[in-house]
Design a protein around this motif. Structure first.
Motif, PDB file in Angstrom:
ATOM      1  N   GLN A   1      49.547  61.568  39.009  1.00  0.00           N
ATOM      2  CA  GLN A   1      48.878  61.209  40.246  1.00  0.00           C
ATOM      3  C   GLN A   1      49.021  59.714  40.531  1.00  0.00           C
ATOM      4  N   ILE A   2      49.038  59.372  41.816  1.00  0.00           N
ATOM      5  CA  ILE A   2      49.090  57.976  42.224  1.00  0.00           C
ATOM      6  C   ILE A   2      48.129  57.769  43.393  1.00  0.00           C
ATOM      7  N   TYR A   3      47.418  56.651  43.348  1.00  0.00           N
ATOM      8  CA  TYR A   3      46.536  56.305  44.460  1.00  0.00           C
ATOM      9  C   TYR A   3      47.359  55.561  45.513  1.00  0.00           C
ATOM     10  N   GLU A   4      47.678  56.267  46.577  1.00  0.00           N
ATOM     11  CA  GLU A   4      48.459  55.672  47.664  1.00  0.00           C
ATOM     12  C   GLU A   4      47.572  55.252  48.837  1.00  0.00           C
ATOM     13  N   LYS A   5      46.510  55.989  49.088  1.00  0.00           N
ATOM     14  CA  LYS A   5      45.563  55.637  50.138  1.00  0.00           C
ATOM     15  C   LYS A   5      44.459  54.776  49.529  1.00  0.00           C
ATOM     16  N   THR A   6      44.403  53.549  49.946  1.00  0.00           N
ATOM     17  CA  THR A   6      43.457  52.605  49.344  1.00  0.00           C
ATOM     18  C   THR A   6      42.487  52.053  50.385  1.00  0.00           C
ATOM     19  N   ASP A   7      42.101  52.923  51.327  1.00  0.00           N
ATOM     20  CA  ASP A   7      41.146  52.486  52.338  1.00  0.00           C
ATOM     21  C   ASP A   7      39.705  52.699  51.898  1.00  0.00           C
ATOM     22  N   GLY A   8      39.492  53.437  50.813  1.00  0.00           N
ATOM     23  CA  GLY A   8      38.155  53.641  50.281  1.00  0.00           C
ATOM     24  C   GLY A   8      37.862  52.676  49.156  1.00  0.00           C
ATOM     25  N   SER A   9      36.869  53.013  48.341  1.00  0.00           N
ATOM     26  CA  SER A   9      36.493  52.169  47.209  1.00  0.00           C
ATOM     27  C   SER A   9      37.085  52.716  45.917  1.00  0.00           C
ATOM     28  N   PRO A  10      37.633  51.859  45.066  1.00  0.00           N
ATOM     29  CA  PRO A  10      38.137  52.332  43.767  1.00  0.00           C
ATOM     30  C   PRO A  10      37.020  52.867  42.881  1.00  0.00           C
ATOM     31  N   PHE A  11      35.781  52.508  43.182  1.00  0.00           N
ATOM     32  CA  PHE A  11      34.655  52.977  42.379  1.00  0.00           C
ATOM     33  C   PHE A  11      34.219  54.383  42.779  1.00  0.00           C
ATOM     34  N   GLU A  12      34.826  54.925  43.821  1.00  0.00           N
ATOM     35  CA  GLU A  12      34.580  56.303  44.218  1.00  0.00           C
ATOM     36  C   GLU A  12      35.683  57.234  43.737  1.00  0.00           C
ATOM     37  N   ALA A  13      36.754  56.666  43.179  1.00  0.00           N
ATOM     38  CA  ALA A  13      37.867  57.476  42.679  1.00  0.00           C
ATOM     39  C   ALA A  13      37.430  58.258  41.449  1.00  0.00           C
ATOM     40  N   ASP A  14      37.871  59.504  41.343  1.00  0.00           N
ATOM     41  CA  ASP A  14      37.411  60.361  40.245  1.00  0.00           C
ATOM     42  C   ASP A  14      38.542  60.879  39.366  1.00  0.00           C
ATOM     43  N   THR A  15      39.749  60.341  39.537  1.00  0.00           N
ATOM     44  CA  THR A  15      40.904  60.807  38.759  1.00  0.00           C
ATOM     45  C   THR A  15      41.639  59.632  38.144  1.00  0.00           C
ATOM     46  N   LEU A  16      41.989  59.749  36.871  1.00  0.00           N
ATOM     47  CA  LEU A  16      42.835  58.737  36.246  1.00  0.00           C
ATOM     48  C   LEU A  16      44.217  58.834  36.892  1.00  0.00           C
ATOM     49  N   ALA A  17      44.665  57.746  37.499  1.00  0.00           N
ATOM     50  CA  ALA A  17      45.943  57.777  38.209  1.00  0.00           C
ATOM     51  C   ALA A  17      46.528  56.382  38.293  1.00  0.00           C
ATOM     52  N   LYS A  18      47.779  56.332  38.711  1.00  0.00           N
ATOM     53  CA  LYS A  18      48.513  55.068  38.859  1.00  0.00           C
ATOM     54  C   LYS A  18      48.131  54.393  40.172  1.00  0.00           C
ATOM     55  N   TYR A  19      48.074  53.064  40.129  1.00  0.00           N
ATOM     56  CA  TYR A  19      47.833  52.278  41.333  1.00  0.00           C
ATOM     57  C   TYR A  19      48.826  51.122  41.370  1.00  0.00           C
ATOM     58  N   LYS A  20      49.624  51.060  42.448  1.00  0.00           N
ATOM     59  CA  LYS A  20      50.594  49.986  42.629  1.00  0.00           C
ATOM     60  C   LYS A  20      50.058  49.018  43.675  1.00  0.00           C
ATOM     61  N   PRO A  21      49.673  47.804  43.281  1.00  0.00           N
ATOM     62  CA  PRO A  21      49.103  46.866  44.251  1.00  0.00           C
ATOM     63  C   PRO A  21      50.175  46.245  45.135  1.00  0.00           C
ATOM     64  N   HIS A  22      49.754  45.738  46.269  1.00  0.00           N
ATOM     65  CA  HIS A  22      50.627  44.900  47.080  1.00  0.00           C
ATOM     66  C   HIS A  22      50.816  43.568  46.354  1.00  0.00           C
ATOM     67  N   THR A  23      51.602  42.694  46.902  1.00  0.00           N
ATOM     68  CA  THR A  23      51.868  41.411  46.256  1.00  0.00           C
ATOM     69  C   THR A  23      50.634  40.516  46.354  1.00  0.00           C
ATOM     70  N   VAL A  24      49.733  40.698  45.393  1.00  0.00           N
ATOM     71  CA  VAL A  24      48.492  39.923  45.413  1.00  0.00           C
ATOM     72  C   VAL A  24      48.567  38.700  44.498  1.00  0.00           C
ATOM     73  N   ALA A  25      49.587  38.647  43.633  1.00  0.00           N
ATOM     74  CA  ALA A  25      49.748  37.496  42.741  1.00  0.00           C
ATOM     75  C   ALA A  25      51.190  37.467  42.246  1.00  0.00           C
ATOM     76  N   SER A  26      51.785  36.277  42.177  1.00  0.00           N
ATOM     77  CA  SER A  26      53.191  36.163  41.799  1.00  0.00           C
ATOM     78  C   SER A  26      53.439  36.645  40.377  1.00  0.00           C
ATOM     79  N   ARG A  27      52.458  36.463  39.492  1.00  0.00           N
ATOM     80  CA  ARG A  27      52.650  36.925  38.113  1.00  0.00           C
ATOM     81  C   ARG A  27      52.796  38.431  38.044  1.00  0.00           C
TER      82      ARG A  27
END
Length: 233
Positions: A121-147
Motif C-alpha cells: 500500500q502507498i499513501y498517495e492522497k495526502t489531503d487528510g491527517s496522517p494521524f487518521e491513517a489506519d494502515t501501515l503503508a509507504k509515503y513518498k514526500p514532495h521535495t520538502v528538504a534537500s537531504r
C-alpha cells in the motif's frame, strides 16, 4: 523472512541484484542487529507520550523557521521527522548503498543489517491527517528538504508506532534482510566512499562536508598512497 549474509562488496552487489528491476523496493540500514523496525515515536521513552500532541507543539513553534510553509500535514510531519522529532514515520531510501552507509557508519562490534521492504500500500492522497491513517503503508514526500532528495528518502507510516514493522506488515508486504558480517562492516564505509557514498554526498551541507573530512582524517592510515593530491577528499 528471507535472509542473506554478505562478507565482501561482490557479495553485496550480488545480493542487491534481485531488487534492481522492481522500483517498489526500499531499503533501511541498521548499525546494530538488535534494533527493531520501529519509528522513533514507538521507542522508549517516546512511546510513553502522545506523538500527535508532541507534533502539534512542534508544528506550532516551528513556523518561525519555515518559509515557505509545508503544503499539508503530511509534509509538516515529514519535515518534523527529518529534523529529528519523534514521529510515527520510519525512514527508508530507494538507494541500497545509502542504506549500507547508514548501516556501517557506527562503530558497533556486531553484524549490521540492511532491511529490504516492498510495501503493498502507498499513501498517495495526502489531503487528510496522517494521524487518521489506519494502515501501515509507504509515503513518498514532495521535495520538502534537500537531504531527503539526496538520500532517495521516503517513509513508512505506522498507525501503531510501538509495533515493529515485521509484526504489523500485511501478508502482501514483503520484508527481506541482508546481514553485513561484523568484520566486513569495518571495510565497507571505505568502499562506499570510493563510489561516492559518504557524509559529504549524503548530507549536502557544511555539516556533511565537515563530518566527511573528519572521517577521512581519523582513518588516514587506510590510504597507503601519500603522494600530493592523492588524498581523495
Amino acid at each position: 523472512m528471507n535472509e542473506i549474509r554478505i562478507n565482501n562488496f561482490q557479495e553485496l552487489h550480488e545480493a542487491l541484484e534481485r531488487y534492481r528491476k522492481d522500483n517498489r523496493w526500499m531499503f533501511r540500514g541498521h548499525g546494530n542487529a538488535d534494533w527493531k523496525l520501529l519509528p522513533k515515536a514507538g521507542r522508549a521513552p517516546f512511546d510513553k507520550t502522545d506523538d500527535e500532541r508532541m507534533f502539534r507543539a512542534w508544528q506550532r513553534r516551528s513556523v518561525e523557521f519555515l518559509s515557505p510553509r509545508p503544503g499539508n500535514e503530511w509534509e509538516w510531519l515529514a519535515i518534523a521527522q527529518h529534523h529529528g522529532l519523534a514521529t510515527r514515520l520510519l525512514d527508508w531510501t530507494y538507494q541500497p548503498l545509502v542504506a549500507a552507509f547508514f548501516a556501517t557508519t557506527s562503530q558497533d562490534n556486531c553484524d549490521a543489517h540492511i532491511y529490504c521492504f516492498k510495501a503493498d500500500q502507498i499513501y498517495e492522497k495526502t489531503d487528510g491527517s496522517p494521524f487518521e491513517a489506519d494502515t501501515l503503508a509507504k509515503y513518498k514526500p514532495h521535495t520538502v528538504a534537500s537531504r531527503i532528495v539526496r538520500q532517495g528518502g521516503l517513509f513508512t507510516l505506522h498507525p501503531d508506532p510501538a509495533t515493529p514493522l515485521d509484526k504489523s506488515k500485511s501478508k502482501k508486504d514483503t520484508l527481506e534482510l541482508i546481514v553485513i558480517d561484523q568484520e566486513y562492516r569495518k571495510l565497507l564505509p571505505f568502499e562506499l566512499s570510493h563510489y561516492g557514498i559518504n557524509h559529504s554526498s549524503i548530507f549536502p551541507d557544511l555539516d556533511g562536508l565537515s563530518n566527511h573530512i573528519n572521517w577521512f582524517t581519523s582513518n588516514n592510515e587506510y590510504w597507503i598512497t601519500k603522494e600530493p593530491g592523492s588524498d581523495g577528499i
